[in-house]
Design a protein around this motif. Structure first.
Motif, mmCIF file in Angstrom:
data_model
loop_
_atom_site.group_PDB
_atom_site.id
_atom_site.type_symbol
_atom_site.label_atom_id
_atom_site.label_comp_id
_atom_site.label_asym_id
_atom_site.label_seq_id
_atom_site.Cartn_x
_atom_site.Cartn_y
_atom_site.Cartn_z
ATOM 1 N N THR A 89 0.819 -1.211 0.000
ATOM 2 C CA THR A 89 0.000 0.000 0.000
ATOM 3 C C THR A 89 0.850 1.257 0.000
ATOM 4 O O THR A 89 0.316 2.356 0.048
ATOM 5 C CB THR A 89 -0.915 0.048 1.236
ATOM 6 O OG1 THR A 89 -0.087 0.139 2.401
ATOM 7 C CG2 THR A 89 -1.777 -1.190 1.350
ATOM 8 N N SER A 91 2.560 2.498 2.306
ATOM 9 C CA SER A 91 2.355 3.298 3.508
ATOM 10 C C SER A 91 3.607 3.204 4.372
ATOM 11 O O SER A 91 4.548 2.491 4.045
ATOM 12 C CB SER A 91 1.159 2.776 4.292
ATOM 13 O OG SER A 91 1.423 1.474 4.742
ATOM 14 N N LYS A 393 -12.470 -2.058 1.679
ATOM 15 C CA LYS A 393 -11.265 -1.311 1.330
ATOM 16 C C LYS A 393 -11.148 -0.143 2.300
ATOM 17 O O LYS A 393 -12.089 0.613 2.472
ATOM 18 C CB LYS A 393 -11.402 -0.791 -0.104
ATOM 19 C CG LYS A 393 -10.337 0.193 -0.535
ATOM 20 C CD LYS A 393 -9.015 -0.492 -0.827
ATOM 21 C CE LYS A 393 -7.874 0.503 -0.954
ATOM 22 N NZ LYS A 393 -7.942 1.316 -2.159
ATOM 23 N N ASN A 397 -4.591 5.747 4.890
ATOM 24 C CA ASN A 397 -3.376 4.938 4.981
ATOM 25 C C ASN A 397 -3.422 4.028 6.183
ATOM 26 O O ASN A 397 -3.869 4.453 7.231
ATOM 27 C CB ASN A 397 -2.161 5.863 5.113
ATOM 28 C CG ASN A 397 -1.693 6.291 3.748
ATOM 29 O OD1 ASN A 397 -1.722 5.510 2.814
ATOM 30 N ND2 ASN A 397 -1.289 7.542 3.656
ATOM 31 N N ARG A 399 -3.933 1.957 2.807
ATOM 32 C CA ARG A 399 -5.146 1.698 2.019
ATOM 33 C C ARG A 399 -5.220 0.243 1.611
ATOM 34 O O ARG A 399 -5.027 -0.103 0.456
ATOM 35 C CB ARG A 399 -5.152 2.588 0.784
ATOM 36 C CG ARG A 399 -5.115 4.063 1.104
ATOM 37 C CD ARG A 399 -4.877 4.875 -0.152
ATOM 38 N NE ARG A 399 -4.467 6.218 0.196
ATOM 39 C CZ ARG A 399 -5.292 7.232 0.370
ATOM 40 N NH1 ARG A 399 -6.580 7.058 0.192
ATOM 41 N NH2 ARG A 399 -4.836 8.420 0.709
ATOM 42 N N TYR A 400 -5.542 -0.589 2.541
ATOM 43 C CA TYR A 400 -5.550 -2.028 2.258
ATOM 44 C C TYR A 400 -6.954 -2.509 1.920
ATOM 45 O O TYR A 400 -7.939 -1.851 2.256
ATOM 46 C CB TYR A 400 -5.022 -2.804 3.474
ATOM 47 C CG TYR A 400 -5.934 -2.770 4.677
ATOM 48 C CD1 TYR A 400 -6.909 -3.757 4.861
ATOM 49 C CD2 TYR A 400 -5.836 -1.767 5.638
ATOM 50 C CE1 TYR A 400 -7.758 -3.734 5.959
ATOM 51 C CE2 TYR A 400 -6.678 -1.735 6.738
ATOM 52 C CZ TYR A 400 -7.633 -2.713 6.892
ATOM 53 O OH TYR A 400 -8.485 -2.687 7.965
ATOM 54 N N ASP A 792 -3.142 5.664 -4.251
ATOM 55 C CA ASP A 792 -4.024 4.556 -3.927
ATOM 56 C C ASP A 792 -3.857 3.491 -5.002
ATOM 57 O O ASP A 792 -4.229 3.686 -6.149
ATOM 58 C CB ASP A 792 -5.474 5.062 -3.873
ATOM 59 C CG ASP A 792 -6.396 4.078 -3.186
ATOM 60 O OD1 ASP A 792 -6.004 2.897 -3.036
ATOM 61 O OD2 ASP A 792 -7.504 4.479 -2.802
#
Ligand code: ADP
Ligand code: ZN
Ligand code: ZN
Length: 799
Positions: A89, A91, A393, A397, A399-400, A792
């Motif tokens: 992601t 992050s 979803k 953050n 953003r899994y 994203d």
């Protein structure tokens, strides 16, 4: 010994492990997954220990100040999962670790150590600590942490995090009867004949002597607050501020249920799942079955097998369908072995549930998205119900997508994942078609109950024939018919992407937010206009600011408006309205549903939240007031979402003996997602939609990634996005398309202009690194100039 620590500073420069010396006295306590306090520059901050090394390439290392936990809060699997999340992601590591923990562990809390067993279980030299009290403060244990840590592993003591709830207990105005039922009846007789509203209120309290929140009372009876006030003045009713109660499941006894004998179809569907369970293999199943086809029973029996094998289960359900009915099915089967995690719980309550999991007091967790991180160590099965729901979803953050995390965890534990849906996401269905997932079908409803008949009503036609009401003639007919037959009706209003805005009928002026390019939403209750993006509030205009016309009024239909209209056309109908306003209070959701189930109302009127999970035998008509409000959003999934929602709502009718009917009102009856939802033909819809996805290069044929840049200065945003787009283009193959820079569909939020770059690709081994490079390159400007860049990968919101 040197510990590798991820510090709690979410920034690019600090997104790596820092080395710290472990003081000798703490050597036994500091383990991977334990949080520690470390010096960082002039500050003391939190961090996660992720591992150790013998040497460091740095000199002058500082020492860890103290541990924050006696036992690791993240086990080895979850630490690894954190690395994976970070990579997937883009992050920061620290955000990935924190998202896996309950909020209570991040909030302000007081840390204590509690004795869990009898004193003589403790080594003698520790006993004095608990002499006065079985719970001591963390700092009272100084010097003994290493020993206590050993005890914590054995279970003699545990660490408690007592959350200092920042949310104050809410008090709300409640009304109750002040005099006896008989007195109320006498007083009612003496009211003036035309005092209908007051009579209605007294009737209510003659039936329900208990206190009720004023807001709820007003909405049930549709009377103004002044009616209540005058009855209070007369001394008949009592007004008081009461605390809103906290835990709707408290003290609830759930009736024990037994496994049902499976039908032949169910047997066929469950056997590959059980086989995978027993073989200890990772495998993903798509359990594709219409609503009411018996999927939940398959979940329950698969979980049961996992438990029998000494393993644990995670069940994800969308927040919105995490209803008491749903909870009841799991608690009914597995009793106290079930923990429930949903957003209605306070952070303290959530932490309590998390602790049950950590201490292995439960075997099953049922929860919304974040329950996928439940710290089980011996997972046997993961189930995702309504797998197509976009709420799986996370939009911040990291953003899994919970589905991806589930598959990753199943890989670690070598266990099956079941994705259940009547309308799978295109991505999932495509994978099942290709054989990546194994598809299991439940084509029929239980008892072979026919699917409801569906009629589509063209509202433009209604208008042409002079019907200006929000109800078509067919729907009115249907409503009247069911009222007569004493059957129940569900009316569904699609509110997503559809708000009540104020518009001038003469010049077309729309009341917009001055900070964001989006219309303000009309709130009837507070008589205000509000911006849902920035919170801006203003009064409701009575004349048009552009042309001074008085024909300025709000458009769009809210549930309240529908309720009013219903009151006019069908005054005899009893209506329960379910929307964010009537269900914000804890337990309100359940109460309203129970009332409906008990036949206290004829019509259940609501938004998304009534689309799922309802299973009442007496519902024979479902009306959809506006099928297409979502079709026109700038989102390539809007047809898919419309199809899913309509299919789901239709599934509410005729689930039992009585046959069901569905009436869908729409302005675009010819749209395939409306047409095919009417016949509940998913396979056909899949084909149509896949053609469009292929033609426009959207998932599941392509992957997408979205870069959104925002800043107060529009020129700066545009030029930055332009540079980013060119950079991405230069790094990717010609097979990828890089679209941009363009203004985002919502081009300004909170006075920040927004531009985007959309990347569509099939295979780009360079992409991840390219995106990371962008974040690194702009790190400086993000800090010094307030530039925001969000990336994203696999976005669900493109606005
Ligand atoms: P879904 O989850 O697919 O919507 P459910 O599992 O809720 O379907 O099943 C629909 C209804 O059928 C429920 O009332 C359930 O109790 C019942 N049911 C499910 N399986 C069986 C079975 N094998 N025998 C009898 N009734 C069943
Ligand atoms: Zn005007
Ligand atoms: Zn705004």
């Amino acid at each position: 010994m040197i510990a590798k620590v991820i510090v709690d500073v979410p920034a690019k420069q600090t997104d790596r492990a820092f080395d710290y010396l472990v003081p000798e006295s703490l050597e036994d306590v500091i383990k991977p997954g334990v949080r520690v306090i470390v010096p960082f520059g002039p500050r003391k901050i939190q961090g996660f220990v992720i591992g150790f090394s013998e040497r460091s390439e740095f000199t002058g290392l500082k020492e860890i100040i103290e541990p924050m936990d006696l036992t690791p809060v993240l086990n080895e699997e979850l630490l690894g999962l954190g690395d994976w999340l970070t990579e997937q992601t883009l992050s920061y590591k620290i955000s990935a670790f924190q998202v896996m923990l309950p909020a209570a562990l991040k909030a302000k809390y007081e840390k204590k150590i509690k004795l869990r067993q009898s004193m003589d279980q403790l080594p003698e030299q520790l006993q004095f600590l608990f002499e006065k009290n079985d719970t001591i403060l963390w700092n009272e244990a100084e010097g003994y942490l290493a020993q206590l840590q050993k005890e914590a592993t054995k279970g003699t003591v545990e660490v408690l995090y007592e959350v200092k709830e920042r949310v104050k207990k809410k008090k709300l105005k409640h009304i109750s009867a002040k005099v006896s039922k008989e007195e109320l009846m006498t007083q009612k007789e003496q009211l003036a004949a035309n005092a209908e509203k007051q009579k209605a209120v007294l009737d209510f309290f003659i039936e329900n002597p208990k206190s009720i929140e004023q807001r709820e009372l007003l909405s049930i009876l549709d009377v103004p607050a002044t009616t209540i006030k005058s009855l209070v003045k007369k001394g008949l009713l009592l007004e008081e501020d009461l605390e809103v109660y906290r835990d709707p499941y408290e003290d609830r006894v759930f009736e024990k249920t037994k496994p049902l004998t499976l039908t032949a179809e169910q047997e066929q569907a469950i056997s590959p799942i059980l086989a995978t369970l027993e073989e200890n293999k990772q495998k993903v199943f798509l359990l594709y079955g219409v609503t009411g086809s018996g999927k939940t029973e398959i979940y329950l029996q698969s979980i049961q097998r996992a438990i029998e094998m000494g393993k644990e289960a995670i069940v994800l359900v969308p927040e919105i369908s995490l209803t008491p009915q749903m909870v009841k099915r799991f608690k009914g089967r597995f009793g106290n072995e079930v923990a429930v995690l949903h957003s209605g719980l306070s952070s303290g309550e959530k932490y309590d549930e998390w602790r049950k999991i950590e201490r292995k007091e439960v075997k099953v967790v049922v929860g919304a998205r974040s329950a996928i991180f439940a710290p089980f160590e011996n997972l046997g099965i993961i189930i995702i119900d309504e797998e197509h729901e976009t709420s799986y979803k996370q939009e911040d953050n990291p953003r899994y997508h919970a589905r991806d995390v589930a598959i990753q965890r199943a890989n670690f534990h070598q266990c099956p994942v079941i994705l259940g849906s009547a309308t799978p996401s295109l991505e999932t269905f495509a994978r099942a078609q290709k054989g990546v997932y194994e598809q299991l079908n439940l084509p029929k409803r239980m008892n072979n109950q026919a699917l409801p008949s569906v009629e589509i009503i063209d509202m433009r036609e209604e208008l042409r024939e002079g019907n200006r009401s929000m109800f078509s003639r067919a729907l009115i007919e249907g409503l009247k018919d069911r009222l007569e037959k004493k059957q129940q009706i569900v009316l569904f209003l699609n509110k997503r992407g559809h708000s009540s805005f104020v518009m001038c009928r003469d010049c077309g002026y729309v009341d917009n937010c001055p900070n964001c390019d989006i219309s303000l939403t009309y709130h009837r209750f507070s008589q205000q206009m509000k911006c849902h993006y920035c919170g801006y509030e203003s009064y409701v205009p009575s004349t048009c600011p552009e042309c001074n016309s008085e024909h300025i009024r709000y458009f769009g239909t809210g549930t309240q408006k529908v309720e009013e209209e219903l009151g006019k056309v069908l005054p005899e109908a009893r209506v329960i309205r379910m929307d964010v306003d009537t269900t914000s209070r804890k337990g309100a959701h359940e109460k309203l549903l129970n009332d409906f189930q008990d036949g206290k109302a004829d019509i259940l009127l609501g938004t998304q939240m009534i689309a799922k999970g309802l299973d009442f035998p007496n519902i024979t008509l479902v009306g959809v007031l506006s099928a297409d409000t979502m079709l026109h959003l700038p989102d390539f999934r809007s047809s898919e979402k419309t199809f899913q929602l309509l299919t789901q709502v239709s599934g509410r009718a005729g689930r039992h003996e009585l046959p069901g009917e569905v009436i869908i009102q729409t302005y675009t009856p010819e749209h395939y997602s409306v047409e095919l939802a009417a016949t509940q033909n998913f396979d056909h819809f899949f084909e149509r939609e896949m053609m469009i996805r292929r033609a426009h290069q959207y998932p599941p044929y392509y992957y997408i990634a979205l870069i959104t840049v925002s800043h107060e200065n529009v020129a700066y945003v545009a030029s930055t996005t332009d540079k980013i787009t060119k950079f991405v283009q230069s790094k990717l193959s010609r097979e990828a398309s890089v679209l941009g820079p363009v203004a985002s569909p919502i081009s300004r939020i909170k006075n920040r202009y927004r531009y985007q770059c959309l990347i569509k690709y099939k295979r780009e081994p360079n992409l991840n690194q390219t995106l990371k490079t962008i974040l690194e390159h702009y790190q400086q400007e993000m800090v010094s100039k307030g530039l925001q860049i969000s990336i994203d990968v696999n976005p669900y919101i493109l606005m």
